[in-house]
Motif scaffolding. Structure first.
Motif, PDB file in Angstrom:
ATOM      1  N   ASP A  21       0.821  -1.206   0.000  1.00 52.89           N
ATOM      2  CA  ASP A  21       0.000   0.000   0.000  1.00 52.89           C
ATOM      3  C   ASP A  21       0.858   1.261   0.000  1.00 52.89           C
ATOM      4  OD1 ASP A  21      -2.212  -1.602   0.033  1.00 52.89           O
ATOM      5  OD2 ASP A  21      -2.587  -1.395   2.186  1.00 52.89           O
ATOM      6  N   ALA A  22       1.907   1.262   0.816  1.00 57.03           N
ATOM      7  CA  ALA A  22       2.795   2.431   0.859  1.00 57.03           C
ATOM      8  C   ALA A  22       3.488   2.645  -0.476  1.00 57.03           C
ATOM      9  CB  ALA A  22       3.824   2.258   1.983  1.00 57.03           C
ATOM     10  N   GLY A  23       3.929   1.536  -1.107  1.00 58.87           N
ATOM     11  CA  GLY A  23       4.592   1.651  -2.400  1.00 58.87           C
ATOM     12  C   GLY A  23       3.660   2.190  -3.476  1.00 58.87           C
ATOM     13  N   LEU A  24       2.422   1.697  -3.498  1.00 61.65           N
ATOM     14  CA  LEU A  24       1.462   2.179  -4.489  1.00 61.65           C
ATOM     15  C   LEU A  24       1.117   3.653  -4.260  1.00 61.65           C
ATOM     16  CD1 LEU A  24      -1.012  -0.848  -4.799  1.00 61.65           C
ATOM     17  CD2 LEU A  24       0.651  -0.061  -6.489  1.00 61.65           C
ATOM     18  N   PHE A  25       0.977   4.041  -2.997  1.00 62.74           N
ATOM     19  CA  PHE A  25       0.669   5.442  -2.700  1.00 62.74           C
ATOM     20  C   PHE A  25       1.789   6.361  -3.183  1.00 62.74           C
ATOM     21  CE2 PHE A  25       1.184   9.060   0.209  1.00 62.74           C
ATOM     22  CZ  PHE A  25      -0.037   9.701   0.001  1.00 62.74           C
ATOM     23  N   CYS A  26       3.028   5.998  -2.858  1.00 62.50           N
ATOM     24  CA  CYS A  26       4.164   6.844  -3.271  1.00 62.50           C
ATOM     25  C   CYS A  26       4.288   6.889  -4.791  1.00 62.50           C
ATOM     26  CB  CYS A  26       5.457   6.309  -2.648  1.00 62.50           C
ATOM     27  SG  CYS A  26       5.511   6.446  -0.845  1.00 62.50           S
ATOM     28  N   ALA A  27       4.098   5.725  -5.445  1.00 62.71           N
ATOM     29  CA  ALA A  27       4.204   5.702  -6.904  1.00 62.71           C
ATOM     30  C   ALA A  27       3.088   6.521  -7.542  1.00 62.71           C
ATOM     31  CB  ALA A  27       4.141   4.249  -7.391  1.00 62.71           C
ATOM     32  N   ALA A  28       1.871   6.439  -6.990  1.00 57.51           N
ATOM     33  CA  ALA A  28       0.756   7.212  -7.547  1.00 57.51           C
ATOM     34  C   ALA A  28       0.989   8.712  -7.389  1.00 57.51           C
ATOM     35  CB  ALA A  28      -0.550   6.791  -6.866  1.00 57.51           C
ATOM     36  N   VAL A  29       1.503   9.135  -6.223  1.00 54.98           N
ATOM     37  CA  VAL A  29       1.779  10.558  -6.002  1.00 54.98           C
ATOM     38  C   VAL A  29       2.861  11.046  -6.951  1.00 54.98           C
ATOM     39  CG1 VAL A  29       2.689  12.236  -4.358  1.00 54.98           C
ATOM     40  CG2 VAL A  29       0.999  10.535  -3.610  1.00 54.98           C
ATOM     41  N   PHE A  30       3.942  10.269  -7.068  1.00 55.14           N
ATOM     42  CA  PHE A  30       5.069  10.688  -7.921  1.00 55.14           C
ATOM     43  C   PHE A  30       4.646  10.755  -9.385  1.00 55.14           C
ATOM     44  CE2 PHE A  30       8.637   9.392 -10.646  1.00 55.14           C
ATOM     45  CZ  PHE A  30       9.496  10.461 -10.421  1.00 55.14           C
ATOM     46  N   LEU A  31       4.007   9.708  -9.884  1.00 56.09           N
ATOM     47  CA  LEU A  31       3.593   9.701 -11.284  1.00 56.09           C
ATOM     48  C   LEU A  31       2.519  10.744 -11.551  1.00 56.09           C
ATOM     49  CD1 LEU A  31       3.467   5.839 -11.982  1.00 56.09           C
ATOM     50  CD2 LEU A  31       5.228   7.486 -12.684  1.00 56.09           C
ATOM     51  N   GLY A  32       1.633  10.992 -10.566  1.00 58.35           N
ATOM     52  CA  GLY A  32       0.625  12.037 -10.743  1.00 58.35           C
ATOM     53  C   GLY A  32       1.256  13.407 -10.890  1.00 58.35           C
TER      54      GLY A  32
END
Length: 402
Positions: A21-32
């Protein structure tokens, strides 16, 4: 778990789940942020959308933390964000994948249709022109279908793994049950053999004790010589030895029946070769026994253990019955046969001239019935008949050719 059930997990997340969950959140924020920066450089957003886009993108990213337990709620929250904010596109891919993974297929398809219905008009609203509408629609369709297909594939894989796990558990349970039934059945079979084992030993004891009582009565009546001390000691030693062996055999059976696991003691697994010892014990009590066998040791060795035991029990039952009902009469034991021709066990003894009034060894009469069932289970037949002053017990068992 079937394909029509939700796979939402409201509680009990593991450390691995939290890390994902933490990895997906960070990746979503960065790519967004990357997508938003590219779109702003190209000037593709009106002023109000540029100010609202980061907030909606952050909302979609934050909703990812609750996607496991509340997939439908997260999908509803992410719907306006994905429709109006370019920075929510990475989080939207995770949300659409998650709804295909965790929702029932009807709910998932309805939400997919809602996303499609909202994203295409939003492209026209954000761009302000219809020139690129078809391109935006194609992109939105490919974006949503790819995410939904990924979620469906993950769902199918999880269902398959779960089904395999259930099947493996069922197979393991079935194997344990089968082994338990086999052990229970073997213990019950051995318990039924207590009749054969103990009846043989106790009949030997009865014969010796009866002989002592008879000689003593004859001596007291003056009809015969008194027993010498050596004869009394010898008879007592035979009685003691047979009683001791009967107790040991009974203890072995009881120990086996109480044991949760373990194999049969060797003494409870008689073989055809042990019939010689059985005959020797009978001869030691004064029973005249003629034993002949046509079987060779090499051929017999290939027989199943159950057949060995059945042949031994037939010979034992025949000797015991002769000792009970026709004491002192000659007994003959014959073994014949070969691979492909079957195996025959025959025990013959003469019938007594008159029924015994005293000293008869009691019996239940169930010995031959149980023996017939044992022979039948081995695929053979058991016959017994009294003709011409002779009682014949004959068992025929199959002996497959090599």
């Amino acid at each position: 778990m079937t394909n029509g059930l939700d796979l939402a997990l409201p509680a009990g997340r593991t450390w691995r789940d939290r890390a994902v969950d933490a990895g997906l959140f960070c990746a979503a924020v960065f790519l967004g942020m990357v997508v938003l920066g590219v779109v702003k450089e190209q000037g593709g957003l009106p002023g109000w959308a540029a100010e609202l886009d980061p907030l909606l993108g952050l909302l979609a990213c934050c909703a990812l933390w609750w996607r496991r337990g509340f997939p439908l709620t997260v999908a509803l929250i992410g719907l306006p964000a994905v429709a109006l904010a370019t920075s929510a596109l990475p989080a939207g891919a995770v949300i659409v994948t998650n709804l295909a993974l965790r929702l029932r297929w009807r709910r998932a398809l309805l939400m997919l249709g809602a996303y499609m219905a909202c994203m295409v008009p939003s492209g026209l609203l954000l761009s302000g022109a219809a020139d690129d509408l078809w391109l935006d629609a194609a992109f939105s369709l490919a974006y949503l279908l790819a995410a939904f297909a990924s979620g469906s594939a993950l769902r199918s894989r999880r269902l398959l793994v779960e089904r395999l796990r259930v099947d493996a558990e069922r197979a393991r349970t079935e194997e344990e049950r089968r082994l338990a039934d086999a052990r229970r059945g073997e213990r019950q079979a051995i318990a039924r053999e207590m009749h054969d084992v103990l009846a043989h030993r106790i009949s030997l004891l009865s014969v010796h004790a009866g002989a002592l009582a008879y000689r003593t009565r004859q001596a007291e009546a003056g009809a015969g010589p008194a027993l010498s001390g050596a004869e009394v000691a010898e008879s007592a030693e035979v009685i003691r030895g047979n009683a001791h062996q009967a107790v040991e055999e009974l203890q072995e059976v009881l120990h086996l029946l109480r044991a949760e696991d373990g194999g049969e003691p060797v003494s409870l697994l008689p073989r055809i070769a042990d019939i010689g010892g059985l005959v020797a014990d009978a001869r030691a009590t004064g029973q005249p026994v003629d034993f002949r066998t046509e079987l060779t040791a090499d051929a017999v060795r290939a027989l199943r253990g159950q057949v060995h035991r059945t042949v031994y029990r037939v010979a034992q039952e025949g000797l015991t019955n002769a000792r009970k009902h026709a004491p002192g009469t000659p007994v003959s034991v014959r073994l014949a046969g070969g691979p492909g021709g079957g195996l025959t066990v025959e025990v013959r003894n003469g019938l007594p001239a008159a029924p015994r009034a005293d000293g008869a060894v009691p019996g239940t009469g169930a010995g031959l019935t149980g023996l017939a069932e044992r022979v039948r289970l081995d695929g053979g037949t058991l016959d017994h008949a009294a003709t011409d002053g002779t009682f014949t017990l004959r068992a025929r068992l199959p002996w497959p050719a090599r």
